[in-house]
Design an enzyme around this catalytic site. Structure first.
Site, PDB file in Angstrom:
ATOM      1  N   ASN A   1      -2.952  12.011   8.855  1.00 18.79           N
ATOM      2  CA  ASN A   1      -2.526  12.167   7.380  1.00 18.79           C
ATOM      3  C   ASN A   1      -4.216  12.059   6.463  1.00 18.79           C
ATOM      4  OD1 ASN A   1      -2.407  11.151   4.538  1.00 18.79           O
ATOM      5  ND2 ASN A   1      -0.791  10.631   5.122  1.00 18.79           N
TER       6      ASN A   1
ATOM      7  N   ASP B   1      -3.639  12.408   3.138  1.00 21.66           N
ATOM      8  CA  ASP B   1      -3.435  12.611   1.390  1.00 21.66           C
ATOM      9  C   ASP B   1      -5.157  11.580   1.113  1.00 21.66           C
ATOM     10  OD1 ASP B   1      -0.770  12.907   1.768  1.00 21.66           O
ATOM     11  OD2 ASP B   1       0.393  10.303   2.131  1.00 21.66           O
ATOM     12  N   HIS B   2      -5.193  10.487   1.355  1.00 15.12           N
ATOM     13  CA  HIS B   2      -6.721  10.727   1.057  1.00 15.12           C
ATOM     14  C   HIS B   2      -7.659  10.637   0.587  1.00 15.12           C
ATOM     15  CE1 HIS B   2      -4.873   6.023   0.961  1.00 15.12           C
ATOM     16  NE2 HIS B   2      -4.321   6.227   1.970  1.00 15.12           N
TER      17      HIS B   2
ATOM     18  N   ARG C   1     -11.090  11.627 -10.680  1.00 20.19           N
ATOM     19  CA  ARG C   1     -11.548  11.938 -10.975  1.00 20.19           C
ATOM     20  C   ARG C   1     -11.329  13.575 -11.733  1.00 20.19           C
ATOM     21  NH1 ARG C   1     -17.557  10.756 -10.829  1.00 20.19           N
ATOM     22  NH2 ARG C   1     -17.628  12.023 -12.713  1.00 20.19           N
TER      23      ARG C   1
ATOM     24  N   HIS D   1       1.628  13.530   2.305  1.00 19.84           N
ATOM     25  CA  HIS D   1       2.930  13.270   1.160  1.00 19.84           C
ATOM     26  C   HIS D   1       2.906  13.785   0.058  1.00 19.84           C
ATOM     27  CE1 HIS D   1       5.024   8.689   0.035  1.00 19.84           C
ATOM     28  NE2 HIS D   1       5.467   9.968   0.121  1.00 19.84           N
TER      29      HIS D   1
ATOM     30  N   HIS E   1      -1.411  12.003  -5.391  1.00 15.89           N
ATOM     31  CA  HIS E   1      -2.343  12.626  -4.368  1.00 15.89           C
ATOM     32  C   HIS E   1      -2.245  14.363  -4.825  1.00 15.89           C
ATOM     33  CE1 HIS E   1      -0.084  10.670  -1.628  1.00 15.89           C
ATOM     34  NE2 HIS E   1      -0.464   9.860  -1.764  1.00 15.89           N
TER      35      HIS E   1
ATOM     36  N   GLU F   1       6.457  14.678   4.298  1.00 16.37           N
ATOM     37  CA  GLU F   1       7.130  13.227   4.209  1.00 16.37           C
ATOM     38  C   GLU F   1       6.280  13.431   2.653  1.00 16.37           C
ATOM     39  OE1 GLU F   1       3.693   9.704   4.729  1.00 16.37           O
ATOM     40  OE2 GLU F   1       3.828  10.344   6.424  1.00 16.37           O
TER      41      GLU F   1
ATOM     42  N   THR G   1       1.370   2.279  -1.276  1.00 20.23           N
ATOM     43  CA  THR G   1       1.458   2.745  -0.331  1.00 20.23           C
ATOM     44  C   THR G   1       3.395   2.666  -0.094  1.00 20.23           C
ATOM     45  OG1 THR G   1       1.276   3.754   1.696  1.00 20.23           O
ATOM     46  CG2 THR G   1       0.662   1.230   1.330  1.00 20.23           C
ATOM     47  N   THR G   2       3.635   3.612   1.079  1.00 24.17           N
ATOM     48  CA  THR G   2       5.195   3.120   1.395  1.00 24.17           C
ATOM     49  C   THR G   2       5.669   1.790   1.959  1.00 24.17           C
ATOM     50  OG1 THR G   2       4.855   5.566   2.132  1.00 24.17           O
ATOM     51  CG2 THR G   2       7.190   4.382   2.803  1.00 24.17           C
TER      52      THR G   2
ATOM     53  N   GLU H   1      10.104   7.578  12.742  1.00 16.18           N
ATOM     54  CA  GLU H   1       9.251   6.783  13.027  1.00 16.18           C
ATOM     55  C   GLU H   1       9.003   5.732  12.723  1.00 16.18           C
ATOM     56  OE1 GLU H   1       6.297   9.098  11.219  1.00 16.18           O
ATOM     57  OE2 GLU H   1       4.941   8.137  10.448  1.00 16.18           O
TER      58      GLU H   1
ATOM     59  N   GLY I   1      -0.886   1.467   9.025  1.00 15.08           N
ATOM     60  CA  GLY I   1      -1.392   0.379   8.552  1.00 15.08           C
ATOM     61  C   GLY I   1      -2.357   0.142   9.734  1.00 15.08           C
TER      62      GLY I   1
ATOM     63  N   GLY J   1      -3.197   7.075   8.516  1.00 10.20           N
ATOM     64  CA  GLY J   1      -4.710   8.243   7.573  1.00 10.20           C
ATOM     65  C   GLY J   1      -5.665   7.200   6.963  1.00 10.20           C
ATOM     66  N   GLN J   2      -5.156   6.405   6.114  1.00  9.02           N
ATOM     67  CA  GLN J   2      -6.133   5.909   5.587  1.00  9.02           C
ATOM     68  C   GLN J   2      -7.305   5.208   6.512  1.00  9.02           C
ATOM     69  OE1 GLN J   2      -7.019   3.919   2.532  1.00  9.02           O
ATOM     70  NE2 GLN J   2      -8.005   2.340   2.912  1.00  9.02           N
TER      71      GLN J   2
HETATM   72  N1  PXP Z   1       3.674   7.413   8.313  1.00  3.69           N
HETATM   73  C1  PXP Z   1       4.094   7.414   7.102  1.00  3.69           C
HETATM   74  C2  PXP Z   1       5.342   7.739   6.945  1.00  3.69           C
HETATM   75  C3  PXP Z   1       3.599   7.123   5.675  1.00  3.69           C
HETATM   76  O1  PXP Z   1       4.360   7.463   5.039  1.00  3.69           O
HETATM   77  C4  PXP Z   1       1.849   7.254   5.940  1.00  3.69           C
HETATM   78  C5  PXP Z   1       1.447   6.422   4.801  1.00  3.69           C
HETATM   79  O2  PXP Z   1       1.706   7.630   3.906  1.00  3.69           O
HETATM   80  C6  PXP Z   1       1.434   6.822   6.720  1.00  3.69           C
HETATM   81  C7  PXP Z   1       2.015   7.360   8.399  1.00  3.69           C
HETATM   82  C8  PXP Z   1      -0.081   6.764   7.724  1.00  3.69           C
HETATM   83  O3  PXP Z   1      -0.267   5.622   7.181  1.00  3.69           O
HETATM   84  P1  PXP Z   1      -2.176   4.752   6.670  1.00  3.69           P
HETATM   85  O4  PXP Z   1      -2.221   5.756   5.802  1.00  3.69           O
HETATM   86  O5  PXP Z   1      -2.107   3.653   6.702  1.00  3.69           O
HETATM   87  O6  PXP Z   1      -2.671   4.972   8.085  1.00  3.69           O
END
Ligand code: PXP
Length: 260
Positions: A6, A8-9, A17, A42, A49, A69, A99-100, A150, A214, A235-236
């Site tokens: 993921n 997104d970050h 910025r 997402h 983001h 997503e 976050t979700t 999921e 997580g 992701g994170q």
């Molecule tokens: N799966 C889904 C459906 C999510 O919404 C997210 C967070 O955007 C993730 C996985 C990834 O989560 P994390 O960023 O905590 O790894």
């Protein structure tokens, strides 16, 4: 075990910025080279983001399948049908959340979900539902005719963090879990066996099973060992590690752990 990265970050950093860099598009070739199996993004309704143009270009240019997503709103389903990613994962969305925070309320939302799923499947887009690990949600997903579910692993990750990391007790991710150690150990065991049981059940019911939220280098092993789970979306923790190791190495390291 398949790994969806993921990204997104990367856009979070850019949007901090409101400049052009870092561009998530640049991550595609790195993810591919590092052995990722899928790109996950997402597109949030508040565009905090990823922006529409990011999603459009990532979906058009990625040589890996893209898992988009999004919320079940008409606007998002229109965008998904227009951009046509490989898969759409429907997620709940609250404006005020960081976050979700949980899975979809599948039971109360069947008519809305049915319509969205039908529209996506008509465009030959695979559909996944991001659900809390409960039997009712698994059964409702079967009834809705999706290809994937999921499981939200946030509860597992929070219990794990309480037990094995030094986060302060006021940390937002663990505020509800201030229990004695023994109780937390039992909760972790229960959460894992629940995930194992439900993943097996879901697979028997012909659903493909992913999990995420997580997960990190410390806590991923136990989830990766669940045979009926095919894919993890992370992701994170990967993007956070990449600040120090570089993105490619962060993905290679995670992929190595998933291989066991
Ligand atoms: N799966 C889904 C459906 C999510 O919404 C997210 C967070 O955007 C993730 C996985 C990834 O989560 P994390 O960023 O905590 O790894």
């Amino acid at each position: 075990m398949l790994l969806g990265v993921n990204i997104d970050h990367i856009a979070v950093l850019r949007e901090a910025r409101k400049v052009a860099d870092p561009d998530p598009l640049d991550a595609l070739s790195i993810c591919k080279r590092a052995g990722a199996d899928q790109i996950t993004i997402h597109l949030r309704e508040d565009r905090r983001h990823m922006q529409d143009m990011d999603a459009k270009h990532i979906i058009a240019l990625s040589s890996l399948p893209v898992n988009l997503e999004c919320a079940i709103s008409a606007e998002m389903i229109d965008i998904a049908c227009d951009f046509r990613p490989h898969r759409v994962t429907l997620v709940p969305e609250k404006r005020e959340e960081v976050t979700t925070e949980g899975g979809l309320a599948v039971i109360g939302e069947q008519p809305k979900l049915k319509e969205a799923i039908q529209r996506l499947q008509n465009e030959e887009i695979e559909v996944s539902l991001f659900i809390d690990p409960s039997l009712e949600a698994v059964k409702a997903s079967v009834d809705l005719g999706v290809e994937w579910i999921e499981f939200h692993t946030g509860k597992y990750a929070n219990i794990y963090a309480m037990l094995y990391t030094n986060l302060p007790k006021t940390h937002h991710s663990i505020k509800a879990l201030d229990f004695p150690r023994k109780v937390l150990q039992q909760m972790l065991k229960d959460e894992l066996s629940n995930l194992r049981l439900l993943a097996t059940e879901a697979k028997k019911l012909n659903l493909r099973v992913a999990a995420g939220h997580g997960l990190n280098m410390q806590n991923v092993k136990e989830i990766a060992n669940i045979k009926s789970i095919e894919e993890l979306n992370i992701g994170q923790s990967i993007i956070a590690r990449s600040v120090y190791t570089g993105l490619e190495q962060a993905i290679v390291d995670m992929k190595e752990l998933l291989r066991g």
